[in-house]
Design a protein around this motif. Structure first.
Motif, PDB file in Angstrom:
ATOM      1  N   ASP A 180      29.402  33.187  34.942  1.00  0.00           N
ATOM      2  CA  ASP A 180      30.521  32.405  34.399  1.00  0.00           C
ATOM      3  C   ASP A 180      31.774  33.263  34.272  1.00  0.00           C
ATOM      4  O   ASP A 180      32.882  32.821  34.592  1.00  0.00           O
ATOM      5  N   GLU A 181      31.607  34.508  33.816  1.00  0.00           N
ATOM      6  CA  GLU A 181      32.760  35.405  33.636  1.00  0.00           C
ATOM      7  C   GLU A 181      33.379  35.770  34.982  1.00  0.00           C
ATOM      8  O   GLU A 181      34.602  35.771  35.137  1.00  0.00           O
ATOM      9  N   VAL A 182      32.545  36.092  35.973  1.00  0.00           N
ATOM     10  CA  VAL A 182      33.058  36.439  37.309  1.00  0.00           C
ATOM     11  C   VAL A 182      33.797  35.240  37.901  1.00  0.00           C
ATOM     12  O   VAL A 182      34.892  35.387  38.456  1.00  0.00           O
ATOM     13  N   ARG A 183      33.219  34.054  37.778  1.00  0.00           N
ATOM     14  CA  ARG A 183      33.885  32.853  38.305  1.00  0.00           C
ATOM     15  C   ARG A 183      35.235  32.628  37.633  1.00  0.00           C
ATOM     16  O   ARG A 183      36.181  32.192  38.271  1.00  0.00           O
TER      17      ARG A 183
ATOM     18  N   GLU B 163      33.393  41.264  49.549  1.00  0.00           N
ATOM     19  CA  GLU B 163      33.717  42.649  49.917  1.00  0.00           C
ATOM     20  C   GLU B 163      35.205  42.796  50.217  1.00  0.00           C
ATOM     21  O   GLU B 163      35.843  43.746  49.772  1.00  0.00           O
ATOM     22  N   PHE B 164      35.759  41.856  50.976  1.00  0.00           N
ATOM     23  CA  PHE B 164      37.187  41.909  51.309  1.00  0.00           C
ATOM     24  C   PHE B 164      38.039  41.906  50.041  1.00  0.00           C
ATOM     25  O   PHE B 164      39.013  42.646  49.928  1.00  0.00           O
ATOM     26  N   LEU B 165      37.691  41.049  49.085  1.00  0.00           N
ATOM     27  CA  LEU B 165      38.481  40.938  47.860  1.00  0.00           C
ATOM     28  C   LEU B 165      38.340  42.181  46.985  1.00  0.00           C
ATOM     29  O   LEU B 165      39.325  42.689  46.462  1.00  0.00           O
ATOM     30  N   LEU B 166      37.110  42.664  46.813  1.00  0.00           N
ATOM     31  CA  LEU B 166      36.892  43.808  45.926  1.00  0.00           C
ATOM     32  C   LEU B 166      37.394  45.119  46.510  1.00  0.00           C
ATOM     33  O   LEU B 166      37.901  45.970  45.794  1.00  0.00           O
ATOM     34  N   GLU B 167      37.256  45.283  47.830  1.00  0.00           N
ATOM     35  CA  GLU B 167      37.619  46.551  48.468  1.00  0.00           C
ATOM     36  C   GLU B 167      38.940  46.494  49.227  1.00  0.00           C
ATOM     37  O   GLU B 167      39.495  47.525  49.579  1.00  0.00           O
TER      38      GLU B 167
ATOM     39  N   PRO C  75      46.910  36.350  69.285  1.00  0.00           N
ATOM     40  CA  PRO C  75      46.507  36.991  68.041  1.00  0.00           C
ATOM     41  C   PRO C  75      47.664  37.055  67.045  1.00  0.00           C
ATOM     42  O   PRO C  75      48.820  37.070  67.418  1.00  0.00           O
ATOM     43  N   VAL C  76      47.299  37.102  65.774  1.00  0.00           N
ATOM     44  CA  VAL C  76      48.267  37.183  64.689  1.00  0.00           C
ATOM     45  C   VAL C  76      48.008  38.482  63.932  1.00  0.00           C
ATOM     46  O   VAL C  76      46.857  38.817  63.648  1.00  0.00           O
ATOM     47  N   GLU C  77      49.079  39.200  63.627  1.00  0.00           N
ATOM     48  CA  GLU C  77      48.949  40.427  62.832  1.00  0.00           C
ATOM     49  C   GLU C  77      48.799  40.065  61.358  1.00  0.00           C
ATOM     50  O   GLU C  77      49.664  39.405  60.797  1.00  0.00           O
ATOM     51  N   HIS C  78      47.692  40.461  60.781  1.00  0.00           N
ATOM     52  CA  HIS C  78      47.472  40.247  59.347  1.00  0.00           C
ATOM     53  C   HIS C  78      47.794  41.569  58.644  1.00  0.00           C
ATOM     54  O   HIS C  78      47.316  42.620  59.065  1.00  0.00           O
ATOM     55  N   PRO C  79      48.597  41.549  57.598  1.00  0.00           N
ATOM     56  CA  PRO C  79      49.016  42.801  56.951  1.00  0.00           C
ATOM     57  C   PRO C  79      47.918  43.494  56.142  1.00  0.00           C
ATOM     58  O   PRO C  79      48.089  44.618  55.684  1.00  0.00           O
ATOM     59  N   GLY C  80      46.790  42.834  55.974  1.00  0.00           N
ATOM     60  CA  GLY C  80      45.725  43.394  55.137  1.00  0.00           C
ATOM     61  C   GLY C  80      45.799  42.793  53.754  1.00  0.00           C
ATOM     62  O   GLY C  80      46.661  41.967  53.447  1.00  0.00           O
ATOM     63  N   TYR C  81      44.877  43.203  52.934  1.00  0.00           N
ATOM     64  CA  TYR C  81      44.767  42.622  51.607  1.00  0.00           C
ATOM     65  C   TYR C  81      44.474  43.732  50.615  1.00  0.00           C
ATOM     66  O   TYR C  81      43.551  44.523  50.808  1.00  0.00           O
ATOM     67  N   ALA C  82      45.246  43.812  49.565  1.00  0.00           N
ATOM     68  CA  ALA C  82      45.031  44.831  48.530  1.00  0.00           C
ATOM     69  C   ALA C  82      43.769  44.485  47.737  1.00  0.00           C
ATOM     70  O   ALA C  82      43.480  43.311  47.511  1.00  0.00           O
ATOM     71  N   PRO C  83      43.015  45.494  47.317  1.00  0.00           N
ATOM     72  CA  PRO C  83      41.807  45.222  46.519  1.00  0.00           C
ATOM     73  C   PRO C  83      42.143  44.452  45.243  1.00  0.00           C
ATOM     74  O   PRO C  83      43.197  44.662  44.638  1.00  0.00           O
ATOM     75  N   GLU C  84      41.253  43.572  44.877  1.00  0.00           N
ATOM     76  CA  GLU C  84      41.427  42.783  43.661  1.00  0.00           C
ATOM     77  C   GLU C  84      40.110  42.848  42.877  1.00  0.00           C
ATOM     78  O   GLU C  84      39.195  42.058  43.107  1.00  0.00           O
ATOM     79  N   ASP C  85      40.009  43.833  41.983  1.00  0.00           N
ATOM     80  CA  ASP C  85      38.765  44.060  41.250  1.00  0.00           C
ATOM     81  C   ASP C  85      38.649  43.100  40.070  1.00  0.00           C
ATOM     82  O   ASP C  85      39.243  43.292  39.029  1.00  0.00           O
ATOM     83  N   PHE C  86      37.874  42.054  40.270  1.00  0.00           N
ATOM     84  CA  PHE C  86      37.594  41.114  39.194  1.00  0.00           C
ATOM     85  C   PHE C  86      36.188  41.356  38.637  1.00  0.00           C
ATOM     86  O   PHE C  86      35.820  40.793  37.603  1.00  0.00           O
ATOM     87  N   ALA C  87      35.408  42.205  39.294  1.00  0.00           N
ATOM     88  CA  ALA C  87      34.036  42.472  38.864  1.00  0.00           C
ATOM     89  C   ALA C  87      33.999  43.370  37.632  1.00  0.00           C
ATOM     90  O   ALA C  87      33.303  43.067  36.650  1.00  0.00           O
ATOM     91  N   THR C  88      34.735  44.479  37.658  1.00  0.00           N
ATOM     92  CA  THR C  88      34.705  45.420  36.527  1.00  0.00           C
ATOM     93  C   THR C  88      35.174  44.772  35.235  1.00  0.00           C
ATOM     94  O   THR C  88      34.490  44.888  34.204  1.00  0.00           O
ATOM     95  N   PRO C  89      36.307  44.060  35.221  1.00  0.00           N
ATOM     96  CA  PRO C  89      36.709  43.406  33.971  1.00  0.00           C
ATOM     97  C   PRO C  89      35.680  42.363  33.499  1.00  0.00           C
ATOM     98  O   PRO C  89      35.515  42.151  32.301  1.00  0.00           O
TER      99      PRO C  89
ATOM    100  N   ILE D 274      31.645  41.117  29.033  1.00  0.00           N
ATOM    101  CA  ILE D 274      30.375  40.669  28.462  1.00  0.00           C
ATOM    102  C   ILE D 274      29.518  41.822  27.935  1.00  0.00           C
ATOM    103  O   ILE D 274      28.421  41.588  27.430  1.00  0.00           O
ATOM    104  N   ASP D 275      29.989  43.052  28.038  1.00  0.00           N
ATOM    105  CA  ASP D 275      29.178  44.216  27.683  1.00  0.00           C
ATOM    106  C   ASP D 275      28.597  44.133  26.272  1.00  0.00           C
ATOM    107  O   ASP D 275      27.383  44.256  26.084  1.00  0.00           O
ATOM    108  N   ASP D 276      29.430  43.941  25.278  1.00  0.00           N
ATOM    109  CA  ASP D 276      28.942  43.891  23.896  1.00  0.00           C
ATOM    110  C   ASP D 276      27.996  42.709  23.673  1.00  0.00           C
ATOM    111  O   ASP D 276      26.972  42.837  22.992  1.00  0.00           O
ATOM    112  N   ILE D 277      28.331  41.577  24.248  1.00  0.00           N
ATOM    113  CA  ILE D 277      27.482  40.388  24.109  1.00  0.00           C
ATOM    114  C   ILE D 277      26.120  40.637  24.758  1.00  0.00           C
ATOM    115  O   ILE D 277      25.077  40.323  24.173  1.00  0.00           O
TER     116      ILE D 277
END
Length: 144
Positions: A29-32, A77-81, A107-121, A126-129
């Motif tokens: 639920d938290e990750v979603r 993987e794409f989103l996290l890394e 073909p289309v040049e894609h600029p890439g995607y910056a990492p978006e770490d939603f897993a660690t937060p 939920i750590d204490d819970i």
């Protein structure tokens, strides 16, 4: 002298497995809630979880919660890394994404995607819970 009643290893293992099922649901639920929604929201809908490890359903062993995406491409993987710049599509291939109103010839040049770490937060949230759930499960399984 106080009396101590120690539960069997099976009772402790069952309590921990049950506690991990609760933690699994909390983490999913938290990750979603923290995952990028994007234009379609399909990624969030593709997120699932499961308990893994030698301790699942048995006495002793490691139990972990695994959150994963059912998307065919490794979107998690794409989103996290993140991704580096890259080409998408082949020469003469029509690329179309109606959800984003995008159409082009490849073909289309894609600029890439910056990492978006939603897993660690999510884990931190939920750590204490989760620790409380595990402690209470052990207390219930082992009367001290």
């Amino acid at each position: 002298m106080s009396s101590k009643i120690l539960a069997s290893a099976a009772a402790v293992s069952e309590a921990l497995n049950d506690a991990m099922k609760v933690i699994e649901r909390l983490l999913l639920d938290e990750v979603r809630s923290r995952a990028p929604v994007g234009a379609t929201g399909e990624f969030v809908g593709s997120l699932e979880s499961r308990l893994v490890g030698a301790g699942v359903g048995s006495v002793g062993g490691l139990i972990q919660v695994e959150v994963y995406s059912t998307e065919e491409i490794p979107l998690m993987e794409f989103l996290l890394e993140g991704t580096s710049a890259h080409e998408e599509g082949e020469a003469g291939q029509f690329l179309y994404n109606p959800d984003e109103g995008f159409g082009a010839m490849g073909p289309v040049e894609h600029p890439g995607y910056a990492p978006e770490d939603f897993a660690t937060p999510s884990l931190q949230a939920i750590d204490d819970i989760a620790q409380g759930i595990l402690i209470e499960a052990l207390r219930a399984a082992i009367a001290i």
